[in-house]
Enzyme design. Sequence first.
Site, short mmCIF file in Angstrom:
data_model
loop_
_atom_site.label_atom_id
_atom_site.label_comp_id
_atom_site.label_asym_id
_atom_site.label_seq_id
_atom_site.Cartn_x
_atom_site.Cartn_y
_atom_site.Cartn_z
N GLY A 51 -2.35 -1.76 -6.12
CA GLY A 51 -3.50 -2.35 -5.45
C GLY A 51 -4.84 -1.93 -6.04
O GLY A 51 -5.87 -2.43 -5.64
N CYS A 52 -4.86 -1.01 -7.00
CA CYS A 52 -6.12 -0.61 -7.64
C CYS A 52 -6.39 -1.52 -8.82
O CYS A 52 -5.50 -1.82 -9.60
CB CYS A 52 -6.05 0.83 -8.11
SG CYS A 52 -6.16 2.03 -6.78
N VAL A 53 -7.64 -1.92 -8.95
CA VAL A 53 -8.02 -2.81 -10.03
C VAL A 53 -8.39 -2.01 -11.26
O VAL A 53 -8.94 -0.98 -11.19
CB VAL A 53 -9.22 -3.69 -9.63
CG1 VAL A 53 -9.33 -4.87 -10.56
CG2 VAL A 53 -9.12 -4.15 -8.21
#
Length: 110
Positions: A108-110
């Site tokens: 979920g981290c960009v």
Amino acid sequence: MAIQVNGTTIPTDEEGYIEDLSLWSPEVAEIMAQEDGQELTEQHWEVINFLREYYDEYQIAPAVRVLTKQIGKRLGQEKGNSKYLYELFPYGPAKQACRYAGLPKPTGCV
């Protein structure tokens, strides 16, 4: 990419996460922090050690919301909030702390 630790080359991906988690050591975290212009304190190590234990148990690096909630449960509400965690890890508590902990980039981290 790679970092040098005690004469050993440790390969990293393009974002600085180590590729072989078994090569992690506290010295790796210290060098990564130095490269970011930070010095690791006891408070940083509480979060880093928590992340390593979490990963050992669940085989996944937690996203920031899960990290915040679980830190609050384990270390107390005064530490289980975004403000506190961003003060320690200004480049993103989940991303930066997981990198220092030798874990993969959180989902979920960009």
